[in-house]
Design an enzyme around this catalytic site. Structure first.
Site, mmCIF file in Angstrom:
data_model
loop_
_atom_site.group_PDB
_atom_site.id
_atom_site.type_symbol
_atom_site.label_atom_id
_atom_site.label_comp_id
_atom_site.label_asym_id
_atom_site.label_seq_id
_atom_site.Cartn_x
_atom_site.Cartn_y
_atom_site.Cartn_z
ATOM 1 N N GLY A 129 -3.796 4.507 -8.459
ATOM 2 C CA GLY A 129 -3.443 3.422 -7.476
ATOM 3 C C GLY A 129 -4.855 2.861 -7.314
ATOM 4 O O GLY A 129 -5.474 3.258 -6.311
ATOM 5 N N LEU A 130 -5.377 1.872 -7.509
ATOM 6 C CA LEU A 130 -6.699 0.896 -7.525
ATOM 7 C C LEU A 130 -6.381 0.157 -6.311
ATOM 8 O O LEU A 130 -5.672 -0.913 -6.445
ATOM 9 C CB LEU A 130 -7.372 0.397 -8.695
ATOM 10 C CG LEU A 130 -7.981 1.504 -9.659
ATOM 11 C CD1 LEU A 130 -8.537 0.607 -10.570
ATOM 12 C CD2 LEU A 130 -9.150 1.835 -8.704
ATOM 13 N N SER A 131 -6.870 0.279 -4.980
ATOM 14 C CA SER A 131 -6.700 -0.698 -4.048
ATOM 15 C C SER A 131 -7.654 -1.462 -3.708
ATOM 16 O O SER A 131 -7.553 -2.447 -2.933
ATOM 17 C CB SER A 131 -6.503 0.391 -2.608
ATOM 18 O OG SER A 131 -7.741 0.824 -2.352
ATOM 19 N N GLY A 132 -8.924 -1.520 -4.561
ATOM 20 C CA GLY A 132 -9.998 -2.255 -4.281
ATOM 21 C C GLY A 132 -11.004 -1.785 -3.228
ATOM 22 O O GLY A 132 -11.833 -2.290 -2.721
ATOM 23 N N VAL B 111 -13.361 1.973 -1.953
ATOM 24 C CA VAL B 111 -14.306 2.633 -2.699
ATOM 25 C C VAL B 111 -13.570 4.103 -3.064
ATOM 26 O O VAL B 111 -14.008 4.740 -3.895
ATOM 27 C CB VAL B 111 -15.458 2.974 -1.731
ATOM 28 C CG1 VAL B 111 -15.225 3.655 -0.358
ATOM 29 C CG2 VAL B 111 -16.571 3.850 -2.384
ATOM 30 N N ASP B 112 -12.517 4.514 -1.987
ATOM 31 C CA ASP B 112 -11.991 5.876 -2.419
ATOM 32 C C ASP B 112 -11.201 5.884 -3.835
ATOM 33 O O ASP B 112 -11.470 6.658 -4.668
ATOM 34 C CB ASP B 112 -11.190 6.320 -1.222
ATOM 35 C CG ASP B 112 -12.088 6.554 -0.014
ATOM 36 O OD1 ASP B 112 -13.221 6.952 -0.261
ATOM 37 O OD2 ASP B 112 -11.355 6.168 1.169
ATOM 38 N N SER B 113 -10.365 5.075 -3.826
ATOM 39 C CA SER B 113 -9.575 4.877 -5.163
ATOM 40 C C SER B 113 -10.555 4.423 -6.318
ATOM 41 O O SER B 113 -10.350 5.059 -7.530
ATOM 42 C CB SER B 113 -8.555 3.753 -5.071
ATOM 43 O OG SER B 113 -9.102 2.499 -4.857
ATOM 44 N N CYS C 91 4.838 3.844 4.111
ATOM 45 C CA CYS C 91 4.544 3.066 2.945
ATOM 46 C C CYS C 91 4.105 4.198 1.946
ATOM 47 O O CYS C 91 4.278 3.989 0.724
ATOM 48 C CB CYS C 91 3.054 2.429 3.066
ATOM 49 S SG CYS C 91 2.443 1.446 2.116
ATOM 50 N N GLY D 15 -6.653 7.712 -3.960
ATOM 51 C CA GLY D 15 -7.819 8.157 -3.177
ATOM 52 C C GLY D 15 -7.640 8.800 -1.878
ATOM 53 O O GLY D 15 -8.676 8.586 -1.241
ATOM 54 N N CYS E 182 -2.129 -2.295 6.814
ATOM 55 C CA CYS E 182 -2.525 -3.181 5.502
ATOM 56 C C CYS E 182 -2.000 -4.450 5.553
ATOM 57 O O CYS E 182 -2.606 -5.382 5.128
ATOM 58 C CB CYS E 182 -1.853 -2.500 4.202
ATOM 59 S SG CYS E 182 -0.245 -1.894 4.128
#
EC number: 2.8.1.13
Length: 367
Positions: free
Chosen positions: A13-16, A18-20, A104, A128, A200
């Site tokens: 899951g890429l959220s945009g 740094v962690d993901s 969520c 992440g 979010c």
């Protein structure tokens, strides 16, 4: 890394953020087949000055390009509104303070996203989150992240065993500064991006401005427990227990804090001093119980968090029925808030928890 049994095909899951981004880069570096998914969970305000969804999607795509993985943009906005946002509005209307991030995770990131990933042939999903997972005798345990300042197990307590079995948390054994350093080493465009704050779907916009679009407001009195009027509130839903800022009560003496809400009279009950007795509670009742292990924990001694980042509080767990339990604390707890989650721990193991309904103080008055 905390994994299932040798997963090979992982969707991140890429959220945009740094962690993901680092999560995906680490997995790719370690030789896994990695793909990314950007989840679009909110879409009404794409042109709003406060909305960052488009920029986040651009950042996620840029990260995927640098890492060298494919990325899909998947829209879960309808599911989010039905499962998360509707609940958010319902709770605020009832005078409570919900935590939509908890829901969520359970309903979108580890349900809709997980279902999508499995349908795409993935063995596992990765996020992440700063949490860990260990497998002991075939049982998947959710553990606190090693970085105690960033530990996010609190937000994951509603995950069921089948969800944990398909999830990994590569950042669970890292601290945030190390993640930032790795992002720079991987040359990721999110290396210096600030962490997201708040809910979010609200983004950076003022909370009051957002909520007024969806729920009617009604001004009323701020009163002391004795009934003396000391100010005016702009709508009970805009305040939470223990709140100090934004009350606008002048005069001498200690600061004022929100102690309770009287929904019948539309009054906000406030007290002076952080240590006022009405701000402390020795017990709570929670319902909508959810546990991370196949069997629910036995009644007995545990520790609990009633809000994110608080110190673990020793307590006694007592079941009242199948869906309801009472927690009795060794020491009084400050500003325990209906609508928030009470999360149980056995050492580092996150056992699950429930939604706080009442405390031994009348904090949400509906008589």
């Amino acid at each position: 890394m905390n994994t299932t049994a040798n997963p090979s095909n992982i969707i991140v899951g890429l959220s945009g953020g740094v962690d993901s981004s680092v999560t995906a880069a680490l997995l790719k570096q370690q030789g896994y087949q990695v793909r990314g998914v950007f989840m679009q969970n909110w879409e009404d305000d794409d042109n709003d000055e406060y909305c960052s969804i488009k920029q986040d999607s651009f950042d996620a795509i840029a990260v995927a390009d640098i890492i060298g993985i494919d990325i899909d943009i998947v829209n879960f906005a309808a599911q989010y509104k039905d499962k998360v946002f509707a609940y958010f509005l319902q709770e605020y209307s009832a005078g409570r303070t919900p935590n939509p991030d908890v829901l969520c995770n359970a309903e979108i990131k580890f349900k809709c996203f997980l279902d999508y990933a499995v349908g795409q042939g993935a063995d596992t999903i990765a996020t992440g989150h700063y949490a860990r997972k260990e497998v002991r005798n075939g049982v998947h345990y959710l553990l606190k992240g090693l970085d105690r300042n960033k530990d996010q197990s609190y937000f994951l307590y509603r995950l069921k065993p089948f969800q944990l079995e398909r999830a990994i948390f590569p950042l669970g054994g890292l601290e945030k500064p190390e993640v930032r350093r790795l992002a720079a080493e991987f040359n990721l465009p999110t290396a210096a991006k600030k962490d997201s704050t708040g809910i979010c779907f609200i983004g950076e916009r003022p909370f009051r401005e957002f909520l007024q679009k969806y729920l009617p407001t009604d001004n009323g009195k701020m009163v002391t427990p004795e009934g003396k009027t000391v100010g005016e509130h702009v709508g009970l839903m805009f305040y939470t227990l223990g709140q100090r800022k934004g009350l606008g009560i002048g005069g001498a003496g200690e600061p004022w804090f929100v102690a309770a809400k009287d929904l019948t009279k539309n009054e906000l009950i406030v007290v002076q001093g952080h240590d006022h007795p009405l701000l402390y509670t020795r017990s709570l009742v929670m319902n909508d119980l959810s546990f991370t292990l196949p069997e629910r924990p036995k009644a007995g001694r545990y520790t609990c968090k009633t809000r994110y980042r608080m110190a673990d509080a020793p307590c006694e767990l007592r079941y009242l029925d199948e869906e309801t339990a009472e927690l009795v604390f060794d020491e009084p707890q400050w500003a325990v808030t209906p609508g928030q989650s009470a999360v149980l721990y056995d050492g580092d193991i996150c056992l699950g928890g429930g939604i706080i309904q009442t405390t031994d103080k009348p904090v949400i008055i509906t008589r």
